[in-house]
Design an enzyme around this catalytic site. Structure first.
Site, short mmCIF file in Angstrom:
data_model
loop_
_atom_site.label_atom_id
_atom_site.label_comp_id
_atom_site.label_asym_id
_atom_site.label_seq_id
_atom_site.Cartn_x
_atom_site.Cartn_y
_atom_site.Cartn_z
N MET A 14 0.82 -1.21 0.00
CA MET A 14 0.00 0.00 0.00
C MET A 14 0.86 1.26 0.00
SD MET A 14 -3.27 -0.46 -0.16
CE MET A 14 -4.51 -1.74 0.11
N LYS A 59 -12.61 -10.20 12.17
CA LYS A 59 -13.40 -10.20 10.93
C LYS A 59 -14.91 -10.31 11.17
CE LYS A 59 -10.01 -11.91 7.59
NZ LYS A 59 -9.75 -12.90 6.52
N GLY A 118 -10.92 -27.10 2.37
CA GLY A 118 -10.95 -26.20 3.52
C GLY A 118 -12.33 -25.59 3.71
N ALA A 119 -12.59 -25.11 4.92
CA ALA A 119 -13.89 -24.51 5.21
C ALA A 119 -13.76 -23.34 6.19
CB ALA A 119 -14.84 -25.56 5.79
N GLY A 120 -12.55 -22.75 6.25
CA GLY A 120 -12.32 -21.61 7.12
C GLY A 120 -12.73 -20.30 6.46
N ALA A 122 -11.05 -18.14 4.60
CA ALA A 122 -10.66 -17.99 3.20
C ALA A 122 -11.57 -18.79 2.29
CB ALA A 122 -9.21 -18.43 3.01
N GLN A 242 -6.30 -8.38 -3.71
CA GLN A 242 -7.01 -7.91 -2.52
C GLN A 242 -6.60 -6.47 -2.21
OE1 GLN A 242 -6.09 -10.58 0.67
NE2 GLN A 242 -7.20 -12.29 -0.21
#
Length: 270
Positions: A14, A59, A118-120, A122, A242
């Site tokens: 950034m 989050k 995965g299932a988190g 992300a 992102q």
């Protein structure tokens, strides 16, 4: 290969992008204990911050301190980017958007069948954005049955997507009708030899294989998929995209993505 730079990769990208765009802006990294999040959000409003990124464990907790959410953030019930519009703080999630943008550089996800390991957080962000992008069918593969089923139920009931859950035992065998395979777990982070639980003999061209891990970018999955003739997408592009999306949300300006990519590679020493 150079030496890695100390600090935060997003901050480094950034700051370089602000300079390239001629903006006298700063990106600050602040560590906020969970119990102090309400005070931090009041401070964000009081100081007139233009926005900010949020990561674990904030989050979900940050949502109650915001005025509204984007469609994607509402579906995910997770926010990683906040934008000030007037006196309102709007919650957004760029995790999945960054991934889909990287994916579109090699394949359009619309009408495709996608397997996500995965299932988190992300995986949740990626699955929702893939659904919004028109993906035909999503398969969620996860060792934890409750977490995997919860994400699948969210996709089916709230996002109205075609999705199924596969409880992972051993190595997952990619079915021949799969177009895109995604590792959305933390397997491989800081360990290029860490094996993703996927049967190698089922990873065959023309499968597109993506990994969210950006350090190192050449993970076990990416290396093996490339050797087997598959098109691969590493985690660097997702992280850069992102940042590109957040930059545009806050400033209204399209940043130079190549500046951000170079900054990230310099940060990682690659």
């Amino acid at each position: 290969m150079g030496q890695p730079v100390a600090g935060n990769p997003t901050q480094y990208m950034m700051e370089k992008a602000f300079i390239a765009a001629g903006l006298d802006w700063r990106y600050l990294t602040c560590e906020v204990p969970a119990a102090q999040l309400p005070d931090a959000m009041r401070g964000m409003r009081a100081f007139g911050f233009r926005g900010g990124n949020f990561t674990i464990p904030h989050k979900v907790a940050v949502i109650e301190h915001l005025d509204s959410l984007s469609t994607a953030a509402e579906l995910m019930q997770a926010v990683n980017c906040v934008n000030r519009v007037g006196d309102q703080l709007i919650g957004e999630n760029t995790d999945g958007k960054g991934f889909v943008q990287s994916l579109r550089e090699v394949i359009d996800p619309a009408g495709k069948r996608v397997v996500i390991i995965g299932a988190g957080s992300a995986a949740r962000a990626i699955a929702v954005e893939l659904g919004l992008a028109g993906t035909e069918h999503l398969t969620i593969v996860n060792r934890s049955l409750p977490r995997g089923q919860e994400l699948t139920d969210l996709l089916v009931t709230k996002a109205k997507l075609q999705a199924e859950f596969v409880h992972l035992v051993g190595d997952y065998e990619v079915t021949p009708d799969t177009h895109i395979l995604v590792n959305a777990t933390s397997i491989g982070l800081g360990d290029a030899g860490a094996k993703v639980p996927v049967a190698l003999d089922t990873i065959v061209a023309p499968l597109v294989v993506a990994d969210v891990i950006f350090n190192p970018p050449q993970t076990w999955l990416i290396r093996n998929a490339a050797e087997r003739g598959c098109t691969t997408i590493d985690g660097l592009g997702m992280l850069v995209n992102q940042a590109v999306i957040s930059f545009k949300i806050w400033t209204g300006i399209d940043p130079d993505a190549s500046v951000m990519r170079e900054a990230l590679e310099e940060f990682l020493g690659i």
